[in-house]
Scaffold this motif. Sequence first.
Motif, PDB file in Angstrom:
ATOM      1  N   GLU A  54     -35.350  -2.565 -10.537  1.00 13.26           N
ATOM      2  CA  GLU A  54     -34.721  -1.222 -11.705  1.00 13.26           C
ATOM      3  C   GLU A  54     -33.482  -1.288 -12.130  1.00 13.26           C
ATOM      4  O   GLU A  54     -33.194  -0.644 -13.375  1.00 13.26           O
ATOM      5  N   LEU A  55     -32.914  -0.711 -11.054  1.00 10.86           N
ATOM      6  CA  LEU A  55     -31.626  -0.274 -11.477  1.00 10.86           C
ATOM      7  C   LEU A  55     -30.762  -1.472 -12.201  1.00 10.86           C
ATOM      8  O   LEU A  55     -30.092  -1.422 -12.341  1.00 10.86           O
ATOM      9  N   GLN A  56     -30.762  -2.942 -10.660  1.00  5.17           N
ATOM     10  CA  GLN A  56     -30.012  -3.908 -12.067  1.00  5.17           C
ATOM     11  C   GLN A  56     -30.065  -4.275 -13.926  1.00  5.17           C
ATOM     12  O   GLN A  56     -29.839  -4.315 -14.509  1.00  5.17           O
ATOM     13  N   THR A  57     -32.406  -3.547 -13.951  1.00  2.93           N
ATOM     14  CA  THR A  57     -32.341  -4.300 -14.896  1.00  2.93           C
ATOM     15  C   THR A  57     -31.327  -2.916 -16.097  1.00  2.93           C
ATOM     16  O   THR A  57     -31.443  -3.375 -16.963  1.00  2.93           O
ATOM     17  N   TYR A  58     -31.224  -1.849 -15.411  1.00  2.72           N
ATOM     18  CA  TYR A  58     -30.452  -0.474 -16.502  1.00  2.72           C
ATOM     19  C   TYR A  58     -29.328  -1.389 -16.569  1.00  2.72           C
ATOM     20  O   TYR A  58     -28.573  -0.776 -17.493  1.00  2.72           O
ATOM     21  N   ALA A  59     -28.626  -2.033 -15.047  1.00  2.11           N
ATOM     22  CA  ALA A  59     -27.223  -2.115 -15.710  1.00  2.11           C
ATOM     23  C   ALA A  59     -26.968  -3.877 -16.454  1.00  2.11           C
ATOM     24  O   ALA A  59     -26.108  -2.798 -17.296  1.00  2.11           O
ATOM     25  N   ALA A  60     -28.187  -4.441 -16.506  1.00  2.40           N
ATOM     26  CA  ALA A  60     -28.038  -4.726 -17.819  1.00  2.40           C
ATOM     27  C   ALA A  60     -28.164  -4.353 -19.328  1.00  2.40           C
ATOM     28  O   ALA A  60     -27.685  -5.394 -19.828  1.00  2.40           O
ATOM     29  N   SER A  61     -29.286  -4.062 -18.786  1.00  2.00           N
ATOM     30  CA  SER A  61     -29.037  -3.199 -20.839  1.00  2.00           C
ATOM     31  C   SER A  61     -28.334  -2.372 -21.362  1.00  2.00           C
ATOM     32  O   SER A  61     -28.223  -2.035 -21.960  1.00  2.00           O
ATOM     33  N   THR A  62     -27.542  -1.222 -20.210  1.00  2.00           N
ATOM     34  CA  THR A  62     -26.598  -0.936 -20.264  1.00  2.00           C
ATOM     35  C   THR A  62     -24.953  -1.372 -20.573  1.00  2.00           C
ATOM     36  O   THR A  62     -24.458  -0.023 -21.241  1.00  2.00           O
ATOM     37  N   ASP A  63     -25.048  -1.955 -20.210  1.00  5.15           N
ATOM     38  CA  ASP A  63     -23.523  -2.712 -20.146  1.00  5.15           C
ATOM     39  C   ASP A  63     -22.880  -3.735 -20.852  1.00  5.15           C
ATOM     40  O   ASP A  63     -22.980  -4.816 -21.259  1.00  5.15           O
ATOM     41  N   THR A  64     -23.018  -3.151 -22.671  1.00  8.06           N
ATOM     42  CA  THR A  64     -23.098  -3.601 -23.807  1.00  8.06           C
ATOM     43  C   THR A  64     -21.833  -2.800 -25.078  1.00  8.06           C
ATOM     44  O   THR A  64     -21.199  -1.860 -24.172  1.00  8.06           O
ATOM     45  N   PRO A  65     -20.966  -3.761 -25.127  1.00  2.92           N
ATOM     46  CA  PRO A  65     -19.278  -3.248 -25.667  1.00  2.92           C
ATOM     47  C   PRO A  65     -20.164  -1.632 -26.737  1.00  2.92           C
ATOM     48  O   PRO A  65     -18.879  -0.271 -26.387  1.00  2.92           O
ATOM     49  N   ALA A  66     -20.989  -1.475 -27.381  1.00  2.16           N
ATOM     50  CA  ALA A  66     -21.510   0.214 -28.282  1.00  2.16           C
ATOM     51  C   ALA A  66     -21.889   0.667 -27.426  1.00  2.16           C
ATOM     52  O   ALA A  66     -20.979   1.818 -27.502  1.00  2.16           O
ATOM     53  N   GLY A 212     -10.942   1.635 -25.609  1.00  2.59           N
ATOM     54  CA  GLY A 212      -9.783   1.603 -25.108  1.00  2.59           C
ATOM     55  C   GLY A 212     -11.116   0.787 -24.136  1.00  2.59           C
ATOM     56  O   GLY A 212     -10.809  -0.264 -22.816  1.00  2.59           O
ATOM     57  N   ALA A 213     -12.359   1.626 -23.930  1.00  4.07           N
ATOM     58  CA  ALA A 213     -13.027   1.223 -22.998  1.00  4.07           C
ATOM     59  C   ALA A 213     -14.610   0.110 -23.341  1.00  4.07           C
ATOM     60  O   ALA A 213     -14.330  -0.914 -22.491  1.00  4.07           O
ATOM     61  N   VAL A 214     -13.951  -0.384 -24.739  1.00  2.61           N
ATOM     62  CA  VAL A 214     -14.943  -2.014 -25.300  1.00  2.61           C
ATOM     63  C   VAL A 214     -14.581  -3.109 -24.965  1.00  2.61           C
ATOM     64  O   VAL A 214     -14.889  -4.179 -24.559  1.00  2.61           O
ATOM     65  N   ASP A 215     -13.155  -3.538 -24.888  1.00  4.45           N
ATOM     66  CA  ASP A 215     -11.951  -4.452 -24.488  1.00  4.45           C
ATOM     67  C   ASP A 215     -11.469  -4.386 -23.768  1.00  4.45           C
ATOM     68  O   ASP A 215     -10.080  -4.790 -22.556  1.00  4.45           O
ATOM     69  N   GLY A 216     -11.713  -3.194 -22.866  1.00  2.00           N
ATOM     70  CA  GLY A 216     -10.683  -3.216 -21.393  1.00  2.00           C
ATOM     71  C   GLY A 216      -9.422  -2.915 -21.240  1.00  2.00           C
ATOM     72  O   GLY A 216      -8.793  -3.213 -20.225  1.00  2.00           O
TER      73      GLY A 216
END
Length: 532
Positions: A54-66, A212-216
Amino acid sequence: MSASTWTHVSGVGTNLGVQWRTGWKALAAWVLGLYAIVALTAVSITSLYETPAELQTYAASTDTPALRMLNGDVAGLDTIGGVLVNELGFVVAFALPVLAISLTGRGTRREEEAGRLELLLASRMGRQAPLVAAVLLGLAALVALSALTAVTFVAAGADTLGSLLYGLAVLAFGAVFVAMTAVLAQVFGHQRSVWGAGLAIALASYILRGIGAVDGTWLVWLSPHGWYDEVAPFGRPQGTPFVLAAATTLVLLALALRLSAGRDVGGSLLAARTGPHRATPWLRTPVGLAVREHRGATLGWALLVAILMGTYGGLTQTVMDAFANNPELAQFIAGGGEALVEAMAAMFVLMLAMLVVGYVLQSLGSLRKEETSGRLELQLSEARGRVVWLVPHLLVVAVGTLVVGGVGAVTLAVTTAASLEDSSWVGTLVGAGATHLPVVLLFAGLSVVLFGWLPRVQPAVWAAFAVAAVLSYMGPGLDLPQSLIEWSPFGLVGNVPAGDVDVVGSLVAGVGGLLLLALGVLGFTRRDVPRG
């Protein structure tokens, strides 16, 4: 000037006691209110994400540029601590700077502007004692909040070392804004200017971190918000952000002490502009005076919502691109396709509605300040009734609401349409913004009815606003009961444009707001002025 001339801090303990006695309720409300959000989030998150999958699913769903634009680049999203940091990201980004500005400005510029600081300094008290006391109280509030947050994270199952580091990150982040406010209180002669400059700096820091966070990129290191992220308590922790925050805080505090010693009591580094000797005929009218009272706040809030909504709208296509390679996730979140865009747009419209309500509550709160400063009593001593004084203020705030909301809605609509290359979104989003007007009216009515009957507790409307905002913004993510979300003030009108307008809820909010407004005006005509 020698060092001894700007370190007159004798009597700090006495002044600390005075500020604590007059301000402990506000301090406690800030700490307990924010801690309640942390605790509610922790309780809900731990029940939602109990397994590594469930934590992996959360990470995959929230690690987006927006979401990196909104919450920063949060490390360790596949841990319970990282999930908590991400869920609290938007609240922390704005609530901590506001806490710092509120508590530090209260003990410095507000007291000086009211003339009470001069009375205190007439006794055997050091020149910088009030400034140092205000800073200490602000830092004490941050220490208490940081400790409670760290303990709650540990209790929720987060890594102990990471929890302690996160608590320190919260403290360091807030301390920078405490020191910044201490400097601004020396620069500007009015508390509202301190607020305006402080919020502008916080907003600039937030946007810089987001870009800065969007493009690192290295831009995150130019922002206190970026330092807060780069601590990475649940990823690979770093010490550099703490060093930067501590050094900035110390330099700003030293600068504040230096500036305080070099100016007159009651003065400021930037002298307040003096007006003409005689007021114009327009300014002598109730409407003219109300326009002058509220125009600064209206312009400031309009600029704020334009910047935020323009940024969010411009990111729409970026978010769609991020989901393009993960259609299952897009389907899971909002049914995929057009529904995903509508869900995002509804979230941005909700944030716009919250900002507009914030403008309304701040503007109506200034009515109480007119009373406590004695200016209201002077105006009513002329041949001017209470209704003639109050109604123009309400009308000017109503026009200001349309300006602030209109600027935000049009900016969001145009930037979203440009991002998606679809002009149909202009009308959709402008209309969606208008659907929240009944909610704005409801909060305006609540503020006015408190001002009319119980003026001392008028600030309590901010607590109602905070609860409503948490229910609507964080409620779905925290899996709160749907009925609770739908019947919260912001949920009454529906989730437009992702869903239909709730006609019944809109009527309840709009008619309720009008009744409260009328009741508030009635109460104002029947109570004593001033009322302590």
